[in-house]
Design a protein around this motif. Structure first.
Motif, PDB file in Angstrom:
ATOM      1  N   ILE A 268     -38.920  16.945  20.867  1.00  0.00           N
ATOM      2  CA  ILE A 268     -39.252  17.050  19.596  1.00  0.00           C
ATOM      3  C   ILE A 268     -40.229  16.117  19.265  1.00  0.00           C
ATOM      4  O   ILE A 268     -40.993  16.420  17.981  1.00  0.00           O
ATOM      5  N   THR A 269     -40.264  14.887  19.445  1.00  0.00           N
ATOM      6  CA  THR A 269     -40.946  14.005  18.854  1.00  0.00           C
ATOM      7  C   THR A 269     -42.386  14.290  19.058  1.00  0.00           C
ATOM      8  O   THR A 269     -43.309  13.759  17.978  1.00  0.00           O
ATOM      9  N   ALA A 270     -42.793  15.061  19.901  1.00  0.00           N
ATOM     10  CA  ALA A 270     -44.298  15.503  19.816  1.00  0.00           C
ATOM     11  C   ALA A 270     -44.889  16.341  18.911  1.00  0.00           C
ATOM     12  O   ALA A 270     -45.968  16.504  18.566  1.00  0.00           O
ATOM     13  N   LEU A 271     -43.778  17.089  18.365  1.00  0.00           N
ATOM     14  CA  LEU A 271     -43.697  18.200  17.335  1.00  0.00           C
ATOM     15  C   LEU A 271     -43.892  17.721  15.939  1.00  0.00           C
ATOM     16  O   LEU A 271     -43.999  18.766  15.011  1.00  0.00           O
ATOM     17  N   VAL A 272     -43.188  16.612  15.715  1.00  0.00           N
ATOM     18  CA  VAL A 272     -43.140  16.479  14.041  1.00  0.00           C
ATOM     19  C   VAL A 272     -44.497  15.688  13.738  1.00  0.00           C
ATOM     20  O   VAL A 272     -45.294  15.637  14.437  1.00  0.00           O
ATOM     21  N   ASP A 273     -44.488  15.547  12.302  1.00  0.00           N
ATOM     22  CA  ASP A 273     -45.733  15.106  11.866  1.00  0.00           C
ATOM     23  C   ASP A 273     -45.425  13.707  11.047  1.00  0.00           C
ATOM     24  O   ASP A 273     -44.634  13.973  10.120  1.00  0.00           O
ATOM     25  N   PRO A 274     -46.228  12.803  11.369  1.00  0.00           N
ATOM     26  CA  PRO A 274     -47.144  12.816  12.663  1.00  0.00           C
ATOM     27  C   PRO A 274     -46.381  12.546  13.777  1.00  0.00           C
ATOM     28  O   PRO A 274     -45.279  12.254  13.849  1.00  0.00           O
ATOM     29  N   PRO A 275     -47.033  12.879  14.925  1.00  0.00           N
ATOM     30  CA  PRO A 275     -46.326  12.942  16.180  1.00  0.00           C
ATOM     31  C   PRO A 275     -45.976  11.459  16.302  1.00  0.00           C
ATOM     32  O   PRO A 275     -46.622  10.581  15.957  1.00  0.00           O
ATOM     33  N   LEU A 276     -44.530  11.223  17.019  1.00  0.00           N
ATOM     34  CA  LEU A 276     -44.242   9.856  16.933  1.00  0.00           C
ATOM     35  C   LEU A 276     -44.220   8.866  18.343  1.00  0.00           C
ATOM     36  O   LEU A 276     -44.631   9.547  19.242  1.00  0.00           O
ATOM     37  N   THR A 277     -44.880   7.927  17.651  1.00  0.00           N
ATOM     38  CA  THR A 277     -44.933   6.821  19.107  1.00  0.00           C
ATOM     39  C   THR A 277     -43.809   6.327  19.389  1.00  0.00           C
ATOM     40  O   THR A 277     -42.758   5.964  18.458  1.00  0.00           O
ATOM     41  N   THR A 278     -43.345   6.713  20.727  1.00  0.00           N
ATOM     42  CA  THR A 278     -42.000   6.163  21.058  1.00  0.00           C
ATOM     43  C   THR A 278     -41.975   5.733  22.717  1.00  0.00           C
ATOM     44  O   THR A 278     -42.983   5.896  23.335  1.00  0.00           O
ATOM     45  N   VAL A 279     -40.869   5.216  22.637  1.00  0.00           N
ATOM     46  CA  VAL A 279     -40.708   4.615  24.118  1.00  0.00           C
ATOM     47  C   VAL A 279     -40.190   5.713  25.000  1.00  0.00           C
ATOM     48  O   VAL A 279     -39.073   6.183  24.752  1.00  0.00           O
ATOM     49  N   HIS A 280     -40.988   6.093  26.223  1.00  0.00           N
ATOM     50  CA  HIS A 280     -40.553   7.292  27.035  1.00  0.00           C
ATOM     51  C   HIS A 280     -39.606   6.593  27.916  1.00  0.00           C
ATOM     52  O   HIS A 280     -39.609   5.687  28.838  1.00  0.00           O
ATOM     53  N   GLN A 281     -38.408   7.408  28.050  1.00  0.00           N
ATOM     54  CA  GLN A 281     -37.007   6.982  29.278  1.00  0.00           C
ATOM     55  C   GLN A 281     -37.552   8.272  30.090  1.00  0.00           C
ATOM     56  O   GLN A 281     -37.726   9.464  29.786  1.00  0.00           O
ATOM     57  N   PRO A 282     -38.016   7.926  31.405  1.00  0.00           N
ATOM     58  CA  PRO A 282     -37.861   8.927  32.498  1.00  0.00           C
ATOM     59  C   PRO A 282     -36.717   9.609  32.890  1.00  0.00           C
ATOM     60  O   PRO A 282     -36.228   9.616  34.070  1.00  0.00           O
ATOM     61  N   LEU A 283     -36.324  10.428  32.036  1.00  0.00           N
ATOM     62  CA  LEU A 283     -34.840  10.849  32.303  1.00  0.00           C
ATOM     63  C   LEU A 283     -34.723  11.680  33.359  1.00  0.00           C
ATOM     64  O   LEU A 283     -33.943  11.738  34.195  1.00  0.00           O
ATOM     65  N   THR A 284     -35.931  12.575  33.765  1.00  0.00           N
ATOM     66  CA  THR A 284     -35.962  13.265  34.755  1.00  0.00           C
ATOM     67  C   THR A 284     -35.919  12.582  36.142  1.00  0.00           C
ATOM     68  O   THR A 284     -35.222  13.057  37.075  1.00  0.00           O
ATOM     69  N   GLU A 285     -36.830  11.641  36.280  1.00  0.00           N
ATOM     70  CA  GLU A 285     -36.709  10.714  37.465  1.00  0.00           C
ATOM     71  C   GLU A 285     -35.745   9.943  37.453  1.00  0.00           C
ATOM     72  O   GLU A 285     -34.954   9.775  38.539  1.00  0.00           O
ATOM     73  N   MET A 286     -34.964   9.487  36.427  1.00  0.00           N
ATOM     74  CA  MET A 286     -33.617   8.877  36.376  1.00  0.00           C
ATOM     75  C   MET A 286     -32.759   9.579  37.160  1.00  0.00           C
ATOM     76  O   MET A 286     -31.744   9.321  38.075  1.00  0.00           O
ATOM     77  N   ALA A 287     -32.538  11.036  36.867  1.00  0.00           N
ATOM     78  CA  ALA A 287     -31.507  11.819  37.096  1.00  0.00           C
ATOM     79  C   ALA A 287     -31.902  12.256  38.604  1.00  0.00           C
ATOM     80  O   ALA A 287     -30.978  12.234  39.329  1.00  0.00           O
ATOM     81  N   ALA A 288     -33.143  12.280  38.974  1.00  0.00           N
ATOM     82  CA  ALA A 288     -33.499  12.566  40.586  1.00  0.00           C
ATOM     83  C   ALA A 288     -33.150  11.518  41.223  1.00  0.00           C
ATOM     84  O   ALA A 288     -32.556  11.659  42.467  1.00  0.00           O
ATOM     85  N   ALA A 289     -33.520  10.206  40.841  1.00  0.00           N
ATOM     86  CA  ALA A 289     -32.952   8.846  41.488  1.00  0.00           C
ATOM     87  C   ALA A 289     -31.398   8.909  41.630  1.00  0.00           C
ATOM     88  O   ALA A 289     -30.891   8.340  42.791  1.00  0.00           O
ATOM     89  N   ALA A 290     -30.838   9.131  40.818  1.00  0.00           N
ATOM     90  CA  ALA A 290     -29.101   9.260  40.743  1.00  0.00           C
ATOM     91  C   ALA A 290     -28.792  10.113  41.857  1.00  0.00           C
ATOM     92  O   ALA A 290     -27.938   9.742  42.486  1.00  0.00           O
ATOM     93  N   THR A 291     -29.479  10.983  41.969  1.00  0.00           N
ATOM     94  CA  THR A 291     -28.998  12.285  42.584  1.00  0.00           C
ATOM     95  C   THR A 291     -29.196  11.924  44.074  1.00  0.00           C
ATOM     96  O   THR A 291     -28.296  11.836  44.949  1.00  0.00           O
ATOM     97  N   GLU A 292     -30.400  11.133  44.411  1.00  0.00           N
ATOM     98  CA  GLU A 292     -30.967  11.107  45.568  1.00  0.00           C
ATOM     99  C   GLU A 292     -29.689   9.770  46.202  1.00  0.00           C
ATOM    100  O   GLU A 292     -29.430   9.801  47.374  1.00  0.00           O
ATOM    101  N   LEU A 293     -29.642   9.070  45.240  1.00  0.00           N
ATOM    102  CA  LEU A 293     -28.589   7.778  45.540  1.00  0.00           C
ATOM    103  C   LEU A 293     -27.381   8.309  45.886  1.00  0.00           C
ATOM    104  O   LEU A 293     -26.620   8.090  46.844  1.00  0.00           O
ATOM    105  N   ALA A 294     -26.861   9.428  44.996  1.00  0.00           N
ATOM    106  CA  ALA A 294     -25.381   9.809  45.186  1.00  0.00           C
ATOM    107  C   ALA A 294     -25.216  10.483  46.386  1.00  0.00           C
ATOM    108  O   ALA A 294     -24.304  10.618  47.367  1.00  0.00           O
ATOM    109  N   LEU A 295     -26.417  11.337  46.929  1.00  0.00           N
ATOM    110  CA  LEU A 295     -26.113  12.104  48.126  1.00  0.00           C
ATOM    111  C   LEU A 295     -26.356  11.267  49.291  1.00  0.00           C
ATOM    112  O   LEU A 295     -25.474  11.527  50.326  1.00  0.00           O
ATOM    113  N   ALA A 296     -27.194  10.184  49.298  1.00  0.00           N
ATOM    114  CA  ALA A 296     -27.098   9.441  50.392  1.00  0.00           C
ATOM    115  C   ALA A 296     -25.887   8.676  50.432  1.00  0.00           C
ATOM    116  O   ALA A 296     -25.326   8.662  51.726  1.00  0.00           O
ATOM    117  N   LEU A 297     -25.379   8.370  49.596  1.00  0.00           N
ATOM    118  CA  LEU A 297     -23.898   7.517  49.600  1.00  0.00           C
ATOM    119  C   LEU A 297     -23.040   8.856  50.023  1.00  0.00           C
ATOM    120  O   LEU A 297     -21.978   8.370  51.047  1.00  0.00           O
TER     121      LEU A 297
END
Lengths: 328, 328
Positions: A268-297
């Motif tokens: 949503i932050t890209a859609l508000v007016d004005p678009p918000l400057t914000t710190v991006h959390q790489p949620l999808t990559e974090m989830a992918a990494a967590a899954t790789e780790l969990a599967l390896a374990l």
DNA sequence: CTGAAAGCGCTTACAG
DNA sequence: CTGAAAGCGCTTACAG
């Protein structure tokens, strides 16, 4: 596709194939390799268990749940593992706790967005189900696998961005102290101020909950001060949207009269007016990494790293600009 | 908890219990009842199958995926059924289609947000896995179970709301004709105009895709007409947000110079400025209903209704008001 | 309608 | 390291 067919084709006995499939010892590397080759060639899969993993939420979050799910799905699909989605939160009424059902399903591994209790973690360990904590909000004992984001560095980067624009009176709307990532973001803010040789005015830091309404209230308080801050860094995007509300109510324009930085980079932050400057959390990559780790374990692999934080990045949009008349 | 324990306790043989569990014939009603009582008392569950259902997405939607998931989760949990989440869309590369994996898991039932092909539906039927289509975008053959929303009535309500406010030149940004719900919303719009004795000006209807950018472009075209519409009804919320952009660029204030109505009621619509008047789709309830239906079909129950639409409701916020100088 | 018997796919304990 | 043997949980075909 049965074990006996694999055994016959490989020229070994049924128990040997069984051992390979279950990752037990007592099979020579040669034999193991031959059997594994056949298993992947014929696409043999255990019917009963271990071709499923579990993704556990405390409560499904409106704003960023999907991004986590997407990351888990992607990796699970690559590994041909089904994902069972479980929500713990909303019910406490029935006697049976959802963790019991997760345990009963015997997943290959668990990625948990919910903060598990010590007891729940023990239950998983007892059943030999490895788990990875996604973005832990509290301190975890050593050795508990987790994947998070670099919250401290993110808070620092956001604040440095404001300093570099020329801001000197930078306020922070911080989150509750008990939430680990909030403390890290606050410390990053302080650290950036200190690195720039600026003193951190305690009056410019407000601790409040992570909602839009709390952000609004906190911002109104800050903006009514005698010496108004020229920039506000909010601990999350919802609070930042509350700052937007407050600014509107007080007749302040963003970014001309007030710069705002959020944290999370919700869609949503890209859609508000004005678009918000914000710190991006790489949620999808974090989830992918967590899954790789969990599967390896889950495969019983020794992983070099059981805890890691993925880098946040600053997404500069239009809610930040140099202050109109630089103070001091 | 094994079949043999149940058998011993019930005083019957193991095969008899097996028959009850698998719903086979050749068991007296008495015996069946006794065994079933014990099964539910001890919470025996088949390990292999049928305590899982599958939720299939074409592609996980940022904006409303979570609400669907939440509805499915809630009902599945009540029935003690695990939910496997599958995303079909993003990969076509690997030879194996995701539907094969869904079939291999033998879920008790499937709720599909993806539009399955005729062939995929046949595959599910062949494996005796009942399915319910969530919010179908195309015409389905008779007898295919589905749960949707009352799109026609929603389009009608949105338009009537604008008419009642006094608007006469009401434009619609419609979606692609091939998407069924878009056609229904457009027809609802026309029907409301007709019911009010207003002629539908074809020049005030623009067909375009369901994105924000397309909404913006369409709105600019509409707002540059000689006789500017005083209100725009968009086929979905993203398009409506594009109308917001267009209005801002053209210096038009919402709702003073232009009223805007959207469709979907995405969480974000309450957060924009001004908050958007939009047609609410009860996504969570729709998902819950689809899951109830799918599970009932999975239990082999005869359901009176295999297709249903849940009512939309108009959520009036602040993007609509009477036109400043009522035309005509 | 019921269950003894055979059988299936898999695991486990252990002899070599 | 390997596999014959015993066993487990369940299903199926069929005799009564």
């Amino acid at each position: 596709m049965t074990i006996s067919y694999i055994a016959e084709t490989a020229g070994v006995s049924i128990p040997t194939v069984s051992k390979v499939i279950n990752g037990r010892s007592g099979v020579s590397p040669d034999t193991r390799a031959r059997v594994e080759a056949l298993i992947s060639e014929y696409g043999y899969r255990k019917v009963n268990r271990r071709n499923m993993m579990e993704l556990v939420f405390g409560e499904l979050e409106d704003m960023w749940g999907i991004e986590v799910i997407r990351g888990v799905e992607r990796v699970a699909r690559e590994h041909r593992v089904g994902v069972v989605l479980t929500e713990f939160g909303p019910r406490r009424d029935t006697g049976e706790h959802p963790i019991d059902e997760t345990l009963a399903r015997r997943p290959a591994c668990v990625v948990t967005v919910a903060q598990l209790s010590e007891e729940q973690r023990d239950q998983l360990r007892a059943k030999d189900i490895p788990f990875v904590v996604f973005d832990p909000t509290t301190e975890l004992p050593d050795g508990v696998p987790f994947v998070g984001a670099t919250n401290w560095a993110g808070g620092r980067a956001a604040t440095r961005h404001l300093i570099e624009l020329g801001h000197r009176r930078i306020a922070m709307i911080a989150g509750p102290d008990r939430v680990l990532c909030c403390r890290a973001r606050l410390d990053g803010y302080r650290s950036a101020l200190e690195a720039a040789g600026l003193s951190a005015d305690p009056g410019l830091v407000v601790r409040t909950d992570l909602t839009r309404e709390d952000g609004r209230t906190a911002a109104i308080g800050l903006l009514n001060r005698a010496e108004r801050p020229t920039a506000i860094f909010a601990c999350n995007d919802l609070q930042a949207l509350g700052v937007y509300q407050a600014a509107r109510e007080l007749g302040l324009r963003i970014p001309v009269d007030l710069s705002v930085v959020g944290f999370d980079d919700l869609p949503i932050t890209a859609l508000v007016d004005p678009p918000l400057t914000t710190v991006h959390q790489p949620l999808t990559e974090m989830a992918a990494a967590a899954t790789e780790l969990a599967l390896a374990l889950g495969r019983g692999e020794e992983t070099p790293q059981v805890g890691l934080e993925l880098a946040t990045t600053l997404t500069v949009r239009e809610s930040t600009s140099p202050p109109v008349c630089p103070p001091e």
